[in-house]
Scaffold this motif. Structure first.
Motif, PDB file in Angstrom:
ATOM      1  N   GLY A  88      -7.071 -10.120   3.665  1.00 35.09           N
ATOM      2  CA  GLY A  88      -7.869  -9.502   4.732  1.00 35.09           C
ATOM      3  C   GLY A  88      -7.389 -10.015   6.067  1.00 35.09           C
ATOM      4  N   SER A  89      -6.464  -9.245   6.686  1.00 33.71           N
ATOM      5  CA  SER A  89      -5.923  -9.599   8.011  1.00 33.71           C
ATOM      6  C   SER A  89      -5.329 -11.003   8.069  1.00 33.71           C
ATOM      7  CB  SER A  89      -6.989  -9.404   9.096  1.00 33.71           C
ATOM      8  OG  SER A  89      -7.366  -8.035   9.178  1.00 33.71           O
ATOM      9  N   VAL A  90      -4.638 -11.406   6.981  1.00 32.14           N
ATOM     10  CA  VAL A  90      -3.890 -12.667   7.054  1.00 32.14           C
ATOM     11  C   VAL A  90      -2.654 -12.411   7.916  1.00 32.14           C
ATOM     12  CG1 VAL A  90      -2.637 -14.457   5.778  1.00 32.14           C
ATOM     13  CG2 VAL A  90      -4.679 -13.396   4.774  1.00 32.14           C
ATOM     14  N   LYS A 117       0.856  -1.198   0.000  1.00 35.35           N
ATOM     15  CA  LYS A 117       0.000   0.000   0.000  1.00 35.35           C
ATOM     16  C   LYS A 117       0.895   1.253   0.000  1.00 35.35           C
ATOM     17  CE  LYS A 117      -3.699  -2.725   1.897  1.00 35.35           C
ATOM     18  NZ  LYS A 117      -4.906  -2.808   2.687  1.00 35.35           N
TER      19      LYS A 117
HETATM   20  O1  G3P Z   1      -4.381  -6.094  -0.386  1.00 41.97           O
HETATM   21  C1  G3P Z   1      -4.150  -6.555   0.904  1.00 41.97           C
HETATM   22  C2  G3P Z   1      -5.180  -6.154   1.838  1.00 41.97           C
HETATM   23  O2  G3P Z   1      -6.086  -5.209   1.496  1.00 41.97           O
HETATM   24  C3  G3P Z   1      -5.281  -6.791   3.134  1.00 41.97           C
HETATM   25  O3  G3P Z   1      -4.722  -5.916   4.052  1.00 41.97           O
HETATM   26  O4  G3P Z   1      -3.665  -5.327   6.156  1.00 41.97           O
HETATM   27  O5  G3P Z   1      -5.766  -6.671   6.158  1.00 41.97           O
HETATM   28  O6  G3P Z   1      -3.652  -7.714   5.389  1.00 41.97           O
HETATM   29  P1  G3P Z   1      -4.441  -6.430   5.538  1.00 41.97           P
END
Ligand code: G3P
Length: 245
Positions: A206-208, A11
């Motif tokens: 998503g929050s991995v 990002k």
């Molecule tokens: O593109 C990756 C994403 O949007 C997930 O972000 O910080 O939840 O792993 P995050």
């Protein structure tokens, strides 16, 4: 057998110094991770720096966005040929932050997907529903619309040359992850929409984190991850890549 793919989406984060330190810590141990394709997507100004830092490693370079026109009077924009020239293999299109903060429609995203293909690169189509859409029962229809807009534009063979990333908007950067069964159900739904392109890799994002990655990646229709926050920390990203082995 579809292989596993893990992509770090940095990002709008990083600096010349932070990027160097991150990759210096990540790349040596990552070389021992076998059978997983790994890529990182830094912000545009760092693509050349990161490309040089990745030299000699098996980690691929990706970009986070592009304009669908190749070049021309589009101040502030970046075309696919430029990304190709800078060593990119992947380009994210339709990330939920692009859709919600910058007004990208399904059609705009489909044009971008096609532009990436035209440049010989691999588009990563991000799809996903908001919390309100999940609650009102429209999640599957929203995702189907996002996928079909691209299918209509590039066809099955076109979409099969890319990657899809399912990122439920409510799970992005919130610490709240879709549980493996929830994610698997949506991935199966997406695969069913793809018809002849059913072998397209579908990543979950998503929050991995290191502690939930293995369970997500063990699902039959989850082919890896698109990682945000945890990709900025070498030990976390390494652990997630190891979990994909
Ligand atoms: O593109 C990756 C994403 O949007 C997930 O972000 O910080 O939840 O792993 P995050």
């Amino acid at each position: 057998m579809r292989g596993k793919l893990v992509i770090g989406n940095w990002k709008m984060n990083g600096s010349l110094d932070a990027n160097r330190r991150l990759l210096q810590e990540l790349l040596p141990p990552l070389a021992a991770v076998k059978g997983v394709e790994v890529a990182v997507c830094p912000p545009f100004p760092y693509l050349a720096q990161v490309c040089a830092l990745l030299e000699g490693s098996s980690v691929a370079l990706g970009a986070q966005n592009l304009h669908s026109a190749g070049q021309g009077a589009f101040t502030g924009e970046v075309g696919a040929g430029m990304l190709e020239e800078l060593g990119c293999r992947y380009v994210l299109v339709g990330h939920s932050e692009r859709r919600s903060l910058f007004g990208e429609s399904d059609e705009t995203v489909a044009e971008k997907f096609e532009a990436v293909l035209r440049a010989g690169l691999v588009p990563v189509l991000c799809v996903g529903e908001t919390l309100a859409q999940r609650r009102d029962g429209s999640a599957e229809a929203v995702i189907a619309g996002q996928v079909r807009a691209v299918l209509q534009r590039v066809g099955g063979a076109g979409i099969a040359a890319g990657v899809i990333a399912y990122e439920p908007v409510w799970a992005i950067g919130t610490g709240e992850t879709a549980n493996p069964e929830q994610a698997q159900a949506v991935h199966r739904h997406i695969r069913a929409l793809l018809g002849e392109a059913a072998a397209t890799p579908i990543l979950y994002g998503g929050s991995v984190k290191p502690d939930n990655a293995a369970a997500l990646f063990a699902q039959p229709d989850i082919d890896g991850g698109l990682i945000g926050g945890a990709s900025l920390e070498a030990a976390s990203f390494l652990a997630i890549c190891r979990a994909a082995q």
